[in-house]
Design an enzyme around this catalytic site. Structure first.
Site, PDB file in Angstrom:
ATOM      1  N   HIS A 174     -17.547   2.631   1.036  1.00 13.57           N
ATOM      2  CA  HIS A 174     -17.096   1.369   1.656  1.00 13.57           C
ATOM      3  C   HIS A 174     -17.470   1.326   3.135  1.00 13.57           C
ATOM      4  O   HIS A 174     -17.440   2.366   3.825  1.00 13.57           O
ATOM      5  CB  HIS A 174     -15.578   1.228   1.489  1.00 13.57           C
ATOM      6  CG  HIS A 174     -15.067  -0.123   1.845  1.00 13.57           C
ATOM      7  ND1 HIS A 174     -14.461  -0.385   3.049  1.00 13.57           N
ATOM      8  CD2 HIS A 174     -15.101  -1.293   1.161  1.00 13.57           C
ATOM      9  CE1 HIS A 174     -14.122  -1.679   3.079  1.00 13.57           C
ATOM     10  NE2 HIS A 174     -14.498  -2.243   1.955  1.00 13.57           N
ATOM     11  N   ASP A 212       0.788  -1.249   0.000  1.00 20.01           N
ATOM     12  CA  ASP A 212       0.000   0.000   0.000  1.00 20.01           C
ATOM     13  C   ASP A 212       0.821   1.301   0.000  1.00 20.01           C
ATOM     14  O   ASP A 212       0.514   2.227   0.773  1.00 20.01           O
ATOM     15  CB  ASP A 212      -0.952   0.005   1.221  1.00 20.01           C
ATOM     16  CG  ASP A 212      -1.982  -1.116   1.184  1.00 20.01           C
ATOM     17  OD1 ASP A 212      -1.949  -1.920   0.237  1.00 20.01           O
ATOM     18  OD2 ASP A 212      -2.807  -1.198   2.116  1.00 20.01           O
ATOM     19  N   HIS A 262     -10.794   0.672  -2.478  1.00 18.54           N
ATOM     20  CA  HIS A 262     -12.169   0.644  -1.955  1.00 18.54           C
ATOM     21  C   HIS A 262     -13.166   1.292  -2.907  1.00 18.54           C
ATOM     22  O   HIS A 262     -12.882   2.368  -3.464  1.00 18.54           O
ATOM     23  CB  HIS A 262     -12.235   1.410  -0.635  1.00 18.54           C
ATOM     24  CG  HIS A 262     -11.367   0.872   0.449  1.00 18.54           C
ATOM     25  ND1 HIS A 262     -11.424  -0.434   0.880  1.00 18.54           N
ATOM     26  CD2 HIS A 262     -10.414   1.474   1.223  1.00 18.54           C
ATOM     27  CE1 HIS A 262     -10.551  -0.600   1.866  1.00 18.54           C
ATOM     28  NE2 HIS A 262      -9.918   0.526   2.088  1.00 18.54           N
ATOM     29  N   CYS A 289      -1.905  -2.790   7.625  1.00 13.86           N
ATOM     30  CA  CYS A 289      -1.816  -3.706   6.491  1.00 13.86           C
ATOM     31  C   CYS A 289      -0.523  -4.527   6.472  1.00 13.86           C
ATOM     32  O   CYS A 289      -0.545  -5.698   6.106  1.00 13.86           O
ATOM     33  CB  CYS A 289      -2.057  -2.957   5.197  1.00 13.86           C
ATOM     34  SG  CYS A 289      -3.786  -2.417   5.088  1.00 13.86           S
ATOM     35  N   LYS A 342      -7.059  -5.010  -2.972  1.00 17.41           N
ATOM     36  CA  LYS A 342      -7.810  -5.563  -1.840  1.00 17.41           C
ATOM     37  C   LYS A 342      -8.705  -4.487  -1.259  1.00 17.41           C
ATOM     38  O   LYS A 342      -8.449  -3.299  -1.466  1.00 17.41           O
ATOM     39  CB  LYS A 342      -6.835  -6.080  -0.778  1.00 17.41           C
ATOM     40  CG  LYS A 342      -5.950  -4.978  -0.238  1.00 17.41           C
ATOM     41  CD  LYS A 342      -4.914  -5.491   0.724  1.00 17.41           C
ATOM     42  CE  LYS A 342      -4.035  -4.377   1.226  1.00 17.41           C
ATOM     43  NZ  LYS A 342      -4.728  -3.327   1.992  1.00 17.41           N
ATOM     44  N   ASP A 401      -4.604  -0.794  -1.737  1.00 19.07           N
ATOM     45  CA  ASP A 401      -5.884  -0.669  -1.050  1.00 19.07           C
ATOM     46  C   ASP A 401      -6.847  -0.052  -2.072  1.00 19.07           C
ATOM     47  O   ASP A 401      -6.503   0.969  -2.699  1.00 19.07           O
ATOM     48  CB  ASP A 401      -5.685   0.244   0.168  1.00 19.07           C
ATOM     49  CG  ASP A 401      -6.608  -0.062   1.331  1.00 19.07           C
ATOM     50  OD1 ASP A 401      -6.917  -1.240   1.578  1.00 19.07           O
ATOM     51  OD2 ASP A 401      -7.020   0.902   2.016  1.00 19.07           O
TER      52      ASP A 401
END
Ligand code: VGL
Ligand code: ZN
Length: 198
Positions: free
Chosen positions: A53, A9, A49, A152, A107, A47
Site C-alpha cells: 500500500h 479499527d 490495506h 482514524c 477502508k 483498516d
C-alpha cells in the site's frame, strides 16, 4: 433520535504487540463491549490495506516509517506495514465482541489512497458508503470509540460532524498514537468541527 456506536479499527496491529501499536490500545476493548447494547446500531471499521500500500514506508525508496511524504491528495504519514488484508494483524482484537455489529466497513483498500476516515478516503472525496448506510437507517447521533484518537477516530469524527451528524467521542474508550503533536492538533480540529467529548 437514533444512535450508532462507531468502533474504529480495534485491530491487532493497533494493539500492543502489533505492527503499529497504539499505547494501551487493548485497554479499551472490554469497555467498548460493555456499551454496545446501548445503541440502535453498532458499526465496526477495519483498516484493510493491500500489500505494498502507498501509505507504507516500505513502498517508497529511502523512506523511514513515520516520515511524511507528499501525495497527489496532500501530505501523508508513511507508516510501518500494517493491517494487510487477511493477516492476523488486520483481524479484530480477539476480545472484541463482533456479534452485535450490524455493519463492518473496511477502508484503505485502494492501493493509491490512504483512508483514515470511515467516511472518505484521504483525498476527502471518495466515499466509503458509510454516510449512506447511516442516513438510510435514520441514524443521526454517533458515538465514536476506538483507535487511534489522533488519526482514524479524529478524521472519522470530523467528517461525520461536517456531514451533519451529531458526534460524541468517549475519550476513555480511545487511545492515541500521539506523534509530533498529533493528539493536540486532533483535539483542536475535532472541537472546531463541533464534536463533543465525554
Ligand atoms: C490508523 C494510521 C494508519 C488508525 C490507520 O486506525 O488510526 N492510523 N492507518
Ligand atoms: Zn492504515
Amino acid at each position: 433520535m437514533m444512535t450508532a456506536l462507531i468502533v474504529i479499527d480495534v485491530q491487532n496491529d493497533f494493539c500492543p504487540g502489533g505492527a503499529l501499536a497504539v499505547p494501551g490500545g487493548d485497554e479499551i476493548v472490554t469497555g467498548i463491549n460493555d456499551i454496545m447494547s446501548q445503541y440502535d446500531c453498532v458499526v465496526l471499521t477495519q483498516d484493510w490495506h493491500p500489500a505494498g500500500h502507498s501509505s507504507f514506508a516500505s513502498s517508497h525508496d529511502n523512506a523511514a516509517p513515520m516520515s511524511v511524504t507528499e501525495m497527489p491528495y496532500g501530505p501523508q504519514v508513511l507508516w510501518p506495514d500494517h493491517c494487510i488484508q487477511g493477516s492476523q494483524g488486520a483481524a479484530f482484537h480477539p476480545q472484541l465482541n463482533t456479534n452485535p455489529a450490524d455493519m463492518i466497513i473496511r477502508k484503505g483498500y485502494n492501493p493509491a489512497i490512504d483512508s483514515y476516515s470511515a467516511f472518505f478516503e484521504n483525498d476527502h472525496k471518495t466515499p466509503t458508503g458509510l454516510e449512506g448506510y447511516l442516513r438510510t437507517r435514520g441514524l443521526s447521533d454517533l458515538m465514536m470509540v476506538g483507535l487511534a484518537t489522533d488519526f482514524c477516530v479524529h478524521y472519522s469524527a470530523v467528517d461525520a460532524a461536517k456531514l451533519g451528524f451529531t458526534v460524541t467521542v468517549r475519550t476513555d474508550l480511545t487511545r492515541a498514537i500521539d506523534f509530533d503533536g498529533s493528539l493536540d492538533a486532533a483535539q483542536t480540529e475535532m472541537r472546531n468541527a463541533g464534536v463533543t467529548f465525554i
